[in-house]
Scaffold this motif. Structure first.
Motif, PDB file in Angstrom:
ATOM      1  N   SER A  83      93.219  26.887  18.695  1.00 34.35           N
ATOM      2  CA  SER A  83      92.569  28.448  18.624  1.00 34.35           C
ATOM      3  C   SER A  83      92.572  28.770  17.125  1.00 34.35           C
ATOM      4  CB  SER A  83      93.450  29.501  19.162  1.00 34.35           C
ATOM      5  OG  SER A  83      93.630  29.367  20.154  1.00 34.35           O
ATOM      6  N   LEU A  84      93.137  28.136  15.893  1.00 37.33           N
ATOM      7  CA  LEU A  84      93.314  28.533  14.711  1.00 37.33           C
ATOM      8  C   LEU A  84      92.039  28.506  13.972  1.00 37.33           C
ATOM      9  CD1 LEU A  84      94.917  29.857  12.569  1.00 37.33           C
ATOM     10  CD2 LEU A  84      95.799  27.372  11.989  1.00 37.33           C
ATOM     11  N   PRO A  85      91.193  27.246  13.997  1.00 41.27           N
ATOM     12  CA  PRO A  85      90.302  27.297  13.228  1.00 41.27           C
ATOM     13  C   PRO A  85      88.978  28.062  13.416  1.00 41.27           C
ATOM     14  CG  PRO A  85      90.649  24.938  14.013  1.00 41.27           C
ATOM     15  CD  PRO A  85      91.636  26.092  14.677  1.00 41.27           C
ATOM     16  N   GLY A  86      88.619  28.739  14.571  1.00 36.58           N
ATOM     17  CA  GLY A  86      87.802  29.465  14.747  1.00 36.58           C
ATOM     18  C   GLY A  86      88.498  30.785  14.420  1.00 36.58           C
ATOM     19  N   LEU A  87      89.406  31.149  14.648  1.00 37.47           N
ATOM     20  CA  LEU A  87      90.211  32.481  14.337  1.00 37.47           C
ATOM     21  C   LEU A  87      90.048  32.497  12.871  1.00 37.47           C
ATOM     22  CD1 LEU A  87      91.608  35.208  15.062  1.00 37.47           C
ATOM     23  CD2 LEU A  87      93.771  33.570  14.925  1.00 37.47           C
ATOM     24  N   TYR A  88      90.592  31.435  12.178  1.00 38.21           N
ATOM     25  CA  TYR A  88      90.695  31.485  10.533  1.00 38.21           C
ATOM     26  C   TYR A  88      89.618  31.897   9.934  1.00 38.21           C
ATOM     27  CZ  TYR A  88      91.971  29.944   5.838  1.00 38.21           C
ATOM     28  OH  TYR A  88      91.976  29.871   4.545  1.00 38.21           O
ATOM     29  N   ARG A  89      88.295  31.012  10.458  1.00 38.21           N
ATOM     30  CA  ARG A  89      86.863  31.181   9.832  1.00 38.21           C
ATOM     31  C   ARG A  89      86.342  32.538  10.057  1.00 38.21           C
ATOM     32  NH1 ARG A  89      86.359  25.600  11.467  1.00 38.21           N
ATOM     33  NH2 ARG A  89      85.363  26.754  13.355  1.00 38.21           N
ATOM     34  N   SER A  90      86.701  33.169  11.268  1.00 39.20           N
ATOM     35  CA  SER A  90      86.029  34.395  11.649  1.00 39.20           C
ATOM     36  C   SER A  90      86.520  35.547  11.214  1.00 39.20           C
ATOM     37  CB  SER A  90      85.773  34.188  13.162  1.00 39.20           C
ATOM     38  OG  SER A  90      85.006  33.227  13.786  1.00 39.20           O
ATOM     39  N   HIS A  91      87.794  35.866  11.308  1.00 40.61           N
ATOM     40  CA  HIS A  91      88.377  37.002  11.257  1.00 40.61           C
ATOM     41  C   HIS A  91      89.453  37.309   9.922  1.00 40.61           C
ATOM     42  CE1 HIS A  91      86.503  37.587  14.992  1.00 40.61           C
ATOM     43  NE2 HIS A  91      87.046  36.710  15.306  1.00 40.61           N
ATOM     44  N   CYS A  92      89.366  36.228   9.197  1.00 34.30           N
ATOM     45  CA  CYS A  92      91.062  36.269   8.398  1.00 34.30           C
ATOM     46  C   CYS A  92      90.691  36.225   7.101  1.00 34.30           C
ATOM     47  CB  CYS A  92      91.921  34.964   8.645  1.00 34.30           C
ATOM     48  SG  CYS A  92      92.536  34.854  10.309  1.00 34.30           S
ATOM     49  N   HIS A  93      89.685  36.760   6.414  1.00 35.48           N
ATOM     50  CA  HIS A  93      89.376  37.170   5.126  1.00 35.48           C
ATOM     51  C   HIS A  93      88.581  38.476   4.707  1.00 35.48           C
ATOM     52  CE1 HIS A  93      90.066  32.832   5.138  1.00 35.48           C
ATOM     53  NE2 HIS A  93      90.541  32.723   3.649  1.00 35.48           N
ATOM     54  N   SER A  94      89.135  39.133   3.966  1.00 39.77           N
ATOM     55  CA  SER A  94      88.314  40.394   3.648  1.00 39.77           C
ATOM     56  C   SER A  94      87.168  39.964   2.740  1.00 39.77           C
ATOM     57  CB  SER A  94      89.376  41.134   2.725  1.00 39.77           C
ATOM     58  OG  SER A  94      89.771  40.578   1.602  1.00 39.77           O
TER      59      SER A  94
END
Length: 359
Positions: free
Chosen positions: A240-251
């Motif tokens: 789950s992490l790669p998609g989550l990290y790319r999509s939602h985890c940066h301002s």
């Protein structure tokens, strides 16, 4: 007449690293006393990386191979190893830089000397420094530079460069390709009973760009979460992490946002069986308690930092005290249970805090 083979093959995985290539070629061109080839393994860059690499290759004084591979650093570096011609393989990151002109020469001589004493049992990595945008000294970065020098498997990372004999690399099975990241941690963990990872006499520097952009504390929390979940064997998290990290985890500024990761962990746990949840929290408690040594090593590095010395000058007095007197305590079931409880409370607190800040 047979062509002269290089002493070492340098394998670098690329994915949108156009901005780092000139520095990489420059640092390699400055190496003296050794023959090497550079193998660039591009995983599908779309920022001009390939064109930049081709242009730099035409004007450099060493052989360069640019190969196209599937995306994923493990796959990319395994492909590079298959294309290499030297007996020694150095897996390097695109933002790595050598601080001495004889770094490669000293490294190969050091590894070959160790292999003569312990054939098929030695791999190596460099000491590490961070290149930062600010000249102000930082205790946090100093701590990580010092920790990278410790003879502990859990302190070895790919940004230190991995130097290995080709036969050993083949024997251990190369890099794990099942995930697009974590290949360095998995290689070290999988070879823990087979290899001794020695520290080379030279140092490389790596860019602190990600830490500075995302926030050092936030990035280290995420790194700690990743390592913990490796220990727990939580495959679902890494899927789950790669998609989550790319999509939602940066301002918008690039700052790393922890809430999506923490919220994802919370939701994944709630979807899991009660048995898995118990396993996860028990494993987490054991892992966190076992890492209490870092608090004591922090005291050692802080003293050395305040004395204006270098990371290699750290004397592990507090760490030795932990090893002799306290390690058994932190390995107890009570310590693991306490650590588990504290982490669960921390997760709840962070979810509430981050949610309120978001509102």
């Amino acid at each position: 007449m047979k062509p002269t083979l290089p002493d070492i093959s340098i394998i670098v995985p690329l994915l949108n690293e156009a901005g780092e290539l000139e520095g990489l070629f420059s640092t390699l061109a400055g190496q003296r006393g050794i023959r090497f080839e550079l193998i660039l393994c591009d995983g599908g860059s779309d920022d001009g990386t390939q064109k930049t690499a081709e242009g730099l290759s035409a004007g450099c004084g060493f052989p360069v191979k640019l190969i196209q591979t599937e995306r994923g650093r493990g796959k990319q570096m395994n492909a590079g190893a298959a294309a290499a011609t030297a007996d020694l393989l150095l897996f390097l990151h695109a933002d790595s830089r050598f601080e001495e002109q004889q770094a490669l020469l000293n490294a190969t001589q050091s590894l070959r000397s160790a292999l003569n004493k312990s054939p098929e049992k030695v791999a190596a990595r460099f000491g590490l420094n961070f290149r930062r945008s600010q000249a102000v000294r930082s205790l946090a970065f100093f701590f990580y530079e010092a920790k990278a020098r410790l003879p502990r498997l859990d302190c070895i990372r790919g940004d230190q460069g991995f130097l290995m004999d080709r036969k050993i690399f083949t024997r251990v099975g190369g890099f794990d390709e099942s995930l697009p990241f974590l290949e360095d941690l998995r290689l070290v963990a999988d070879t823990s009973s087979q290899l001794q990872w020695q520290l080379l006499p030279s140092t490389i520097s790596t860019s602190a760009r990600r830490f500075e952009r995302e926030g050092l504390l936030e990035r280290q929390i995420l790194n700690a979460i990743i390592v913990n979940n490796i220990q727990a064997g939580w495959i679902g998290f890494f899927e789950s992490l790669p998609g989550l990290y790319r999509s939602h985890c940066h301002s918008s500024s690039g700052r790393l946002l922890l809430l999506p990761i923490l919220d994802g962990i919370d939701k994944l746990l709630k979807q899991s069986s009660a048995e898995w949840q118990r396993h996860f929290w028990r494993s987490t408690g054991q892992h966190v308690a076992a890492n209490a040594w870092q608090l004591f090593y922090w005291l050692d590095t802080r003293r050395t930092f305040l004395e204006a010395k270098k990371p290699q000058d750290v004397q592990p007095h507090w760490l030795d005290f932990y090893q002799r007197r306290l390690k058994w305590l932190f390995q107890s079931r009570s310590a693991a249970f306490l650590a588990q409880t504290l982490v669960r409370l921390w997760l709840k607190y962070m979810l509430i805090k981050e949610t309120r800040q978001k509102v």
